[in-house]
Design a protein around this motif. Structure first.
Motif: not given
Length: 155
Positions: A3, A91, A96, A99-100, A103, A105-106
């Motif tokens: 990821k 956040f 948090e 983890s984002s 993964e 996502k950001l």
């Protein structure tokens, strides 16, 4: 497929061709021992493979991302990240945020007050492998399976 990748620049700025300099600047790796976390996209592995003689990379996990943000994460003015900065970004905690990022996502470029890189120190007790060879040849460059332990020594 991963990821996100943790990417660390392992070589200095001397004798780097212009095409590698531009790629390193796009990744925000301007100086030696700078690290960043980039999301995995279709062009990411091509960029990393092209400059593999200057960097090391590995898939990132949430725990190493949390450790990097809590110990080496900085905002403008080179100050540590506070809880107020995290709430402004949306956040609740560093967990948090880590983890984002891990993964995919950001992207770290989207976190405006936070710098998109981490300044690491040379590893404590030195490198155990060659710094001029790729990982397959007995060095640390390129896709490195032992990069997480090395980064922990550099924090």
């Amino acid at each position: 497929m991963a990821k996100a990748y943790l990417v660390v620049r392992m070589s200095g700025q001397i004798n780097v061709p212009y095409w590698a300099k531009t790629t390193l600047q796009l990744l925000k790796l301007d100086k030696k021992f700078r690290a960043t976390i980039i999301p995995a996209k279709e062009n990411t592995l091509g960029m990393l493979d092209r400059i593999k003689h200057y960097i090391s990379w590995q898939e990132v996990s949430a725990d190493i991302a949390k450790e990097l943000f809590s110990k080496k994460g900085r905002k403008e003015g080179y100050k540590k990240i506070s809880n107020d900065d995290l709430t402004k970004l949306g956040f609740k905690s560093i967990d948090e945020l880590a983890s984002s990022i891990s993964e995919g996502k950001l992207s770290m470029n989207k976190l405006k007050p936070i710098k998109p890189w981490f300044a690491l120190a040379p590893p404590k007790r030195g490198f155990k492998r060659s710094t001029r060879k790729t990982y397959g040849e007995g060095g640390i460059l390129g896709k490195n399976k032992d990069l997480i332990e090395l980064v922990r020594k550099m924090i």
